[in-house]
Design a protein around this motif. Structure first.
Motif, PDB file in Angstrom:
ATOM      1  N   ALA A 197       5.041  12.855  -1.647  1.00 52.92           N
ATOM      2  CA  ALA A 197       4.822  11.680  -2.737  1.00 52.92           C
ATOM      3  C   ALA A 197       5.340  10.621  -2.201  1.00 52.92           C
ATOM      4  CB  ALA A 197       5.206  12.290  -3.983  1.00 52.92           C
ATOM      5  N   ILE A 198       6.635  10.620  -2.012  1.00 54.64           N
ATOM      6  CA  ILE A 198       7.461   9.365  -1.494  1.00 54.64           C
ATOM      7  C   ILE A 198       7.107   8.975  -0.295  1.00 54.64           C
ATOM      8  CG2 ILE A 198       9.815   8.807  -0.723  1.00 54.64           C
ATOM      9  CD1 ILE A 198      10.904  11.171  -2.740  1.00 54.64           C
ATOM     10  N   GLY A 204       3.997   8.977   1.002  1.00 51.14           N
ATOM     11  CA  GLY A 204       2.666   8.306   0.607  1.00 51.14           C
ATOM     12  C   GLY A 204       2.871   7.052   0.031  1.00 51.14           C
ATOM     13  N   LEU A 205       3.815   6.905  -1.030  1.00 53.86           N
ATOM     14  CA  LEU A 205       4.119   5.551  -1.484  1.00 53.86           C
ATOM     15  C   LEU A 205       4.649   4.521  -0.558  1.00 53.86           C
ATOM     16  CD1 LEU A 205       4.427   4.091  -4.298  1.00 53.86           C
ATOM     17  CD2 LEU A 205       6.766   5.032  -4.437  1.00 53.86           C
ATOM     18  N   MET A 206       5.644   5.027   0.181  1.00 52.15           N
ATOM     19  CA  MET A 206       6.380   4.222   1.327  1.00 52.15           C
ATOM     20  C   MET A 206       5.013   3.670   2.235  1.00 52.15           C
ATOM     21  SD  MET A 206       9.058   4.958   4.122  1.00 52.15           S
ATOM     22  CE  MET A 206       8.057   5.959   5.355  1.00 52.15           C
ATOM     23  N   VAL A 207       4.003   4.381   2.657  1.00 54.26           N
ATOM     24  CA  VAL A 207       3.160   3.942   3.603  1.00 54.26           C
ATOM     25  C   VAL A 207       2.169   3.002   2.864  1.00 54.26           C
ATOM     26  CG1 VAL A 207       0.775   4.591   4.583  1.00 54.26           C
ATOM     27  CG2 VAL A 207       2.974   5.966   4.965  1.00 54.26           C
ATOM     28  N   ALA A 208       2.122   3.197   1.532  1.00 51.10           N
ATOM     29  CA  ALA A 208       1.223   2.175   0.666  1.00 51.10           C
ATOM     30  C   ALA A 208       1.941   0.850   0.615  1.00 51.10           C
ATOM     31  CB  ALA A 208       0.938   2.862  -0.660  1.00 51.10           C
ATOM     32  N   LEU A 209       3.078   0.856   0.434  1.00 53.54           N
ATOM     33  CA  LEU A 209       3.854  -0.356   0.442  1.00 53.54           C
ATOM     34  C   LEU A 209       3.782  -1.035   1.759  1.00 53.54           C
ATOM     35  CD1 LEU A 209       6.826   0.823  -1.727  1.00 53.54           C
ATOM     36  CD2 LEU A 209       4.999  -0.661  -2.411  1.00 53.54           C
ATOM     37  N   LEU A 210       4.217  -0.237   2.902  1.00 51.81           N
ATOM     38  CA  LEU A 210       4.357  -0.889   4.066  1.00 51.81           C
ATOM     39  C   LEU A 210       2.672  -1.320   4.517  1.00 51.81           C
ATOM     40  CD1 LEU A 210       6.355   1.854   6.224  1.00 51.81           C
ATOM     41  CD2 LEU A 210       6.956  -0.402   5.602  1.00 51.81           C
ATOM     42  N   ILE A 211       1.608  -0.830   4.340  1.00 50.11           N
ATOM     43  CA  ILE A 211       0.402  -1.446   4.704  1.00 50.11           C
ATOM     44  C   ILE A 211       0.083  -2.126   3.761  1.00 50.11           C
ATOM     45  CG2 ILE A 211      -1.964  -0.723   4.940  1.00 50.11           C
ATOM     46  CD1 ILE A 211      -1.007   1.786   6.351  1.00 50.11           C
ATOM     47  N   GLY A 212      -0.192  -1.823   2.205  1.00 55.40           N
ATOM     48  CA  GLY A 212      -0.880  -2.595   1.360  1.00 55.40           C
ATOM     49  C   GLY A 212      -0.011  -3.771   1.145  1.00 55.40           C
ATOM     50  N   VAL A 213       1.086  -3.853   0.717  1.00 56.19           N
ATOM     51  CA  VAL A 213       1.932  -4.939   0.267  1.00 56.19           C
ATOM     52  C   VAL A 213       2.098  -5.849   1.364  1.00 56.19           C
ATOM     53  CG1 VAL A 213       4.305  -5.506  -0.503  1.00 56.19           C
ATOM     54  CG2 VAL A 213       3.088  -3.415  -1.588  1.00 56.19           C
ATOM     55  N   PHE A 214       2.367  -5.360   2.627  1.00 56.62           N
ATOM     56  CA  PHE A 214       2.525  -6.274   3.841  1.00 56.62           C
ATOM     57  C   PHE A 214       1.219  -6.999   3.879  1.00 56.62           C
ATOM     58  CE2 PHE A 214       2.363  -7.104   8.442  1.00 56.62           C
ATOM     59  CZ  PHE A 214       3.183  -7.657   8.589  1.00 56.62           C
ATOM     60  N   ASP A 215       0.143  -6.504   4.115  1.00 59.08           N
ATOM     61  CA  ASP A 215      -0.895  -7.059   4.360  1.00 59.08           C
ATOM     62  C   ASP A 215      -1.586  -8.085   3.415  1.00 59.08           C
ATOM     63  OD1 ASP A 215      -1.231  -5.524   6.482  1.00 59.08           O
ATOM     64  OD2 ASP A 215      -2.875  -4.037   5.524  1.00 59.08           O
ATOM     65  N   ILE A 216      -1.179  -7.806   2.080  1.00 60.31           N
ATOM     66  CA  ILE A 216      -1.612  -8.728   0.853  1.00 60.31           C
ATOM     67  C   ILE A 216      -0.422  -9.799   0.888  1.00 60.31           C
ATOM     68  CG2 ILE A 216      -1.442  -8.968  -1.531  1.00 60.31           C
ATOM     69  CD1 ILE A 216      -2.267  -5.931  -1.697  1.00 60.31           C
ATOM     70  N   CYS A 217       0.718  -9.640   1.307  1.00 67.54           N
ATOM     71  CA  CYS A 217       1.582 -10.863   1.405  1.00 67.54           C
ATOM     72  C   CYS A 217       1.071 -11.733   2.600  1.00 67.54           C
ATOM     73  CB  CYS A 217       3.163 -10.153   1.653  1.00 67.54           C
ATOM     74  SG  CYS A 217       3.801  -9.635   0.638  1.00 67.54           S
ATOM     75  N   CYS A 218       0.744 -11.140   3.666  1.00 63.39           N
ATOM     76  CA  CYS A 218       0.289 -12.047   4.763  1.00 63.39           C
ATOM     77  C   CYS A 218      -1.100 -12.662   4.238  1.00 63.39           C
ATOM     78  CB  CYS A 218      -0.287 -10.979   5.942  1.00 63.39           C
ATOM     79  SG  CYS A 218       1.363 -10.573   6.696  1.00 63.39           S
ATOM     80  N   PHE A 251      -6.853   0.157  -8.382  1.00 69.33           N
ATOM     81  CA  PHE A 251      -7.141   1.156  -9.388  1.00 69.33           C
ATOM     82  C   PHE A 251      -6.892   2.506  -9.110  1.00 69.33           C
ATOM     83  CE2 PHE A 251      -9.942   3.769 -12.093  1.00 69.33           C
ATOM     84  CZ  PHE A 251      -9.594   3.044 -13.262  1.00 69.33           C
ATOM     85  N   THR A 252      -7.319   2.924  -7.915  1.00 68.92           N
ATOM     86  CA  THR A 252      -7.185   4.351  -7.430  1.00 68.92           C
ATOM     87  C   THR A 252      -5.765   4.653  -7.435  1.00 68.92           C
ATOM     88  OG1 THR A 252      -9.204   4.444  -6.472  1.00 68.92           O
ATOM     89  CG2 THR A 252      -7.861   5.912  -5.783  1.00 68.92           C
ATOM     90  N   PHE A 253      -4.778   3.736  -6.757  1.00 72.90           N
ATOM     91  CA  PHE A 253      -3.381   4.033  -6.208  1.00 72.90           C
ATOM     92  C   PHE A 253      -2.705   4.201  -7.692  1.00 72.90           C
ATOM     93  CE2 PHE A 253       0.955   2.514  -5.873  1.00 72.90           C
ATOM     94  CZ  PHE A 253       1.289   3.176  -4.834  1.00 72.90           C
ATOM     95  N   PHE A 254      -2.937   3.358  -8.811  1.00 74.98           N
ATOM     96  CA  PHE A 254      -2.023   3.177  -9.852  1.00 74.98           C
ATOM     97  C   PHE A 254      -2.668   4.479 -10.888  1.00 74.98           C
ATOM     98  CE2 PHE A 254      -1.157  -1.132  -8.574  1.00 74.98           C
ATOM     99  CZ  PHE A 254       0.254  -0.921  -8.513  1.00 74.98           C
ATOM    100  N   THR A 255      -3.793   4.583 -10.951  1.00 75.32           N
ATOM    101  CA  THR A 255      -4.150   5.763 -11.784  1.00 75.32           C
ATOM    102  C   THR A 255      -3.835   7.149 -11.254  1.00 75.32           C
ATOM    103  OG1 THR A 255      -6.385   5.779 -10.705  1.00 75.32           O
ATOM    104  CG2 THR A 255      -6.243   4.505 -12.886  1.00 75.32           C
ATOM    105  N   HIS A 256      -3.901   7.076 -10.113  1.00 74.98           N
ATOM    106  CA  HIS A 256      -3.451   8.384  -9.418  1.00 74.98           C
ATOM    107  C   HIS A 256      -1.783   8.895  -9.858  1.00 74.98           C
ATOM    108  CE1 HIS A 256      -4.529  11.916  -6.626  1.00 74.98           C
ATOM    109  NE2 HIS A 256      -3.411  11.657  -6.310  1.00 74.98           N
ATOM    110  N   ARG A 257      -0.973   7.990  -9.665  1.00 74.11           N
ATOM    111  CA  ARG A 257       0.339   8.076 -10.029  1.00 74.11           C
ATOM    112  C   ARG A 257       0.886   8.045 -11.287  1.00 74.11           C
ATOM    113  NH1 ARG A 257      -0.739   7.047  -4.853  1.00 74.11           N
ATOM    114  NH2 ARG A 257       0.714   8.035  -3.215  1.00 74.11           N
TER     115      ARG A 257
END
Length: 318
Positions: free
Chosen positions: A198-199, A201-215, A259-265
């Protein structure tokens, strides 16, 4: 001895239950998914063919679009045929190793899709903010290296998913309430401690999703500043119109993803499980279905290329 015990607790197969609670309407649910899959395959393969054969589309923007189409068609092919077999033929069994392979490709390709959208935003930034240097900055070697780096990033970050899941003991049920092998859906079937999964998976979501969205956000902030500074209203409209297809692709991809990410967690007890499963499937199928349509409708060069491909050079473009 612990290794032997762990091997005894590794199931030979999993049973994918499809959409729990809606088994009686699986056939009807499968129809729109099948229709979307056909559109995705035809649309994305058509885009790839068009970009590879049409000289006018041999530009960085369209190379990235071809990479997005290839990623999309591969992504939906990893899940939809198996899902249709569950719905149509009740073929719910999947081998443990096959499940891990599917898990890897689903998450690797979603990470790849996010990365390609980020590269497309950077492409629009260079095209609008540095138009005179566009061709010298985004050369073919640079595009190839950027695509390879995005691919390697996804592979390196997602590969641990398979090893973290493989180490888990599965001493309870082997029924997965899903249509494909999602990382956390499989990990939650374990009778061991899956907190590391779980930890990470959350870290990967942040590293990929948040980084790409910031760019993407920074790129469009700079694009907006450059467009606003243009003196001509027509020039402003023309400059920003080149971004509309990409903005649509971002919305289509990230809205169901969040939606999938937040509802899943966080929404497991609020949102019905069958809604989560349906949205999770739409998250993988909606972008591949809609992206060729959006780019076909919004991009003049692609529209002209399709007409030329269908009717030949006799059509005069106005």
């Amino acid at each position: 001895m612990p290794g032997a015990n762990n091997s005894l607790l590794t199931p030979g197969t999993f049973i994918l239950n499809g959409i729990p609670g809606l088994e009686s309407v699986h056939i009807w649910i499968s129809l729109p998914f099948c229709f979307m899959y056909i559109i995705a395959i035809v649309g994305n393969c058509g885009l790839i063919y068009l970009i590879s054969h049409e000289e006018a589309l041999h530009r960085p923007m369209y190379y990235f679009l071809a990479l997005l189409s290839f990623t999309d068609v591969t992504l939906c092919t990893t899940t939809v045929p198996n899902m249709l077999c569950i719905f149509w033929f009740n073929l719910k069994e999947i081998g443990f190793n096959a499940c891990l392979v599917q898990m890897f490709f689903v998450h690797m390709l979603t990470g790849m899709e996010s990365g390609v959208l980020m590269l497309m935003a950077l492409d629009r930034y260079v095209a609008i903010c540095y138009p005179l240097r566009y061709a010298t900055i985004l050369t073919n070697p640079v595009i190839a290296k950027a695509g390879l780096a995005t691919f390697l990033r996804s592979v390196m970050l997602i590969m641990p998913f398979t090893f973290l899941t493989k180490r888990l003991p599965f001493c309870q049920s082997n029924f997965i309430p899903h249509t494909y092998c999602d990382h956390m859906s499989v990990a939650k079937m374990s009778c061991g401690n899956f907190k590391v999964n779980a930890i990470y998976g959350l870290m990967v979501a942040l590293l990929i999703g948040v980084f790409d969205i910031c760019c993407i956000s920074v790129s469009y902030t700079m694009i907006l500043r450059a467009v606003v500074s243009l003196s001509s209203a027509d020039a402003r409209h023309k400059a920003f119109s080149t971004c509309t297809s990409h903005i649509c692709a971002i919305v289509i991809t990230y809205v169901p993803a969040f939606f999938t990410f937040f509802t899943h967690r966080f929404g497991g007890h609020i949102i019905p499980h069958h809604i989560h499963i349906i949205v999770a499937n739409l998250y993988l199928l909606l972008p591949p279905t809609m992206n060729p349509i959006v780019y076909g409708v919004k991009t003049k060069q692609i529209r002209e290329g399709v007409i030329k491909l269908l009717f030949g050079d006799k059509i005069a473009f106005t």
